[in-house]
Design a protein around this motif. Sequence first.
Motif, PDB file in Angstrom:
ATOM      1  N   ASN A   1      40.083 -27.751 -38.037  1.00  0.00           N
ATOM      2  CA  ASN A   1      40.937 -27.816 -36.844  1.00  0.00           C
ATOM      3  C   ASN A   1      40.155 -27.182 -35.697  1.00  0.00           C
ATOM      4  O   ASN A   1      39.982 -25.966 -35.645  1.00  0.00           O
ATOM      5  CB  ASN A   1      42.251 -27.061 -37.078  1.00  0.00           C
TER       6      ASN A   1
ATOM      7  N   SER B   1      41.456 -37.317 -34.332  1.00  0.00           N
ATOM      8  CA  SER B   1      40.228 -36.807 -33.731  1.00  0.00           C
ATOM      9  C   SER B   1      39.914 -37.528 -32.428  1.00  0.00           C
ATOM     10  O   SER B   1      40.389 -38.648 -32.175  1.00  0.00           O
ATOM     11  CB  SER B   1      39.048 -36.959 -34.706  1.00  0.00           C
TER      12      SER B   1
ATOM     13  N   GLU C   1      40.704 -26.290 -24.275  1.00  0.00           N
ATOM     14  CA  GLU C   1      41.862 -27.182 -24.234  1.00  0.00           C
ATOM     15  C   GLU C   1      41.552 -28.425 -23.409  1.00  0.00           C
ATOM     16  O   GLU C   1      41.226 -28.339 -22.219  1.00  0.00           O
ATOM     17  CB  GLU C   1      43.074 -26.462 -23.642  1.00  0.00           C
TER      18      GLU C   1
ATOM     19  N   GLN D   1      38.649 -27.748 -31.406  1.00  0.00           N
ATOM     20  CA  GLN D   1      38.646 -28.472 -30.133  1.00  0.00           C
ATOM     21  C   GLN D   1      37.807 -27.725 -29.105  1.00  0.00           C
ATOM     22  O   GLN D   1      37.912 -26.506 -28.986  1.00  0.00           O
ATOM     23  CB  GLN D   1      40.059 -28.655 -29.577  1.00  0.00           C
TER      24      GLN D   1
ATOM     25  N   SER E   1      41.819 -32.637 -36.060  1.00  0.00           N
ATOM     26  CA  SER E   1      42.948 -31.884 -36.586  1.00  0.00           C
ATOM     27  C   SER E   1      43.315 -32.412 -37.962  1.00  0.00           C
ATOM     28  O   SER E   1      43.494 -33.633 -38.137  1.00  0.00           O
ATOM     29  CB  SER E   1      44.148 -32.000 -35.638  1.00  0.00           C
TER      30      SER E   1
ATOM     31  N   ASP F   1      35.171 -32.809 -28.081  1.00  0.00           N
ATOM     32  CA  ASP F   1      35.085 -32.901 -29.533  1.00  0.00           C
ATOM     33  C   ASP F   1      36.282 -32.179 -30.120  1.00  0.00           C
ATOM     34  O   ASP F   1      36.435 -30.968 -29.929  1.00  0.00           O
ATOM     35  CB  ASP F   1      33.781 -32.269 -30.029  1.00  0.00           C
ATOM     36  N   ASN F   2      37.151 -32.910 -30.796  1.00  0.00           N
ATOM     37  CA  ASN F   2      38.253 -32.247 -31.487  1.00  0.00           C
ATOM     38  C   ASN F   2      38.675 -33.037 -32.703  1.00  0.00           C
ATOM     39  O   ASN F   2      38.483 -34.253 -32.777  1.00  0.00           O
ATOM     40  CB  ASN F   2      39.432 -31.966 -30.551  1.00  0.00           C
TER      41      ASN F   2
END
Length: 378
Positions: A283, A254, A301, A285, A273, A270-271
Amino acid sequence: MPEQYVLQQKPLPPMPDEVETKKISRPLLIGGVLVVLLIVFLLGLFLGRTPQNKKPSQVVSISPTTAPSETVDGESSLTPTPVSEVPHVQFLPNKQYFDDTYVAIQQDSPHAAIVVSTSRVEQQQNFVEYTKVNYFDGQLWNRKTVTTTIPSSDIKTNSLLRSWTNGLNVKQSQYSLPLAKVQLPTGPITFTSANLQNEISLQSLPGSTKFIYQGLGTITIKDDTTPAYVFYSRTYSFNAIDLAFLAHPENLTSNWFLFWDKENTFYYLDNHSVPGSENPIQNFQIGVRESFDHSVVRTPEVNTSFQKDNQLSSYEATFNTPVNERVLLPEQNVVNKANSKAYQWIMGLGEGKVIKREGRSVSGVGLVEYIRQGSLKQ
């Protein structure tokens, strides 16, 4: 006329055995009842003094389930800070999960900062409220947590969190509101804002939503009030099991990143996985750029990496199209929040810069928190 006879039925005389039975049945019955009552009385005394093997109740948190109850943890206490930022609670299907987070960072050096989060996770009959504070005094990080059992999802104050104002109310205010007050061993810390506005939606799914606000305010430490950048976020879900991955950082990658430059442009990443999961909540992003006039640009992205310049390592976040800007935050004032060799949980804060799309550089201050599995810098 023949003589008539009437047959009169009389009880037959009792047999000898029946006579004896009737004579002894009443005393035996009375005696039997007395014996049974005596046995029940003695058995009750015995059971009352003997430990019982009770059926274990369902564990809902690391704290007792009878309110009020509170478990305090932190680096300044005798018990080490837990490896996980989330306590041992049940993330159940069709139950509610809420998280509210404030961040306040001094605009000027040494950029003292505080991150205050309160999560509420619904159990079978109540909620577990988990309050955590990460405070940077300009030199060192101080971390404290409190776990409390509460009857509803409403935020409750405790020994760590002394007051709280819902960030949703701030955007309607015409004056600075005290957002929260935190009581640390070194003294109280408060922060305010009058212009948390322009809600930015990060994720909107059936039963799950996350949004943020950011603006300017103040932070007061030891009666010293200075200008601050202020951030607020709220996450909620009506299916708490979707958020169960938060309790397992050993399976998570993260990035969480906040940055304000000197032109009052705000950058947010903010991401997270979860390997093997196709759940869009697990999951996820998003990158956000909000300019001083509150215009917002999002990108799905953002690439993150580590760059070295004169032996100084920097965390780099590249916001791709349509933002097309790059933020670098030197790895300084960091703390590892995990006691694990399998992964690292890093939080850092300091001065960095953003490379604008036209090539010029603008300085600023930012906060980064990330989880990486294995070695971070390879």
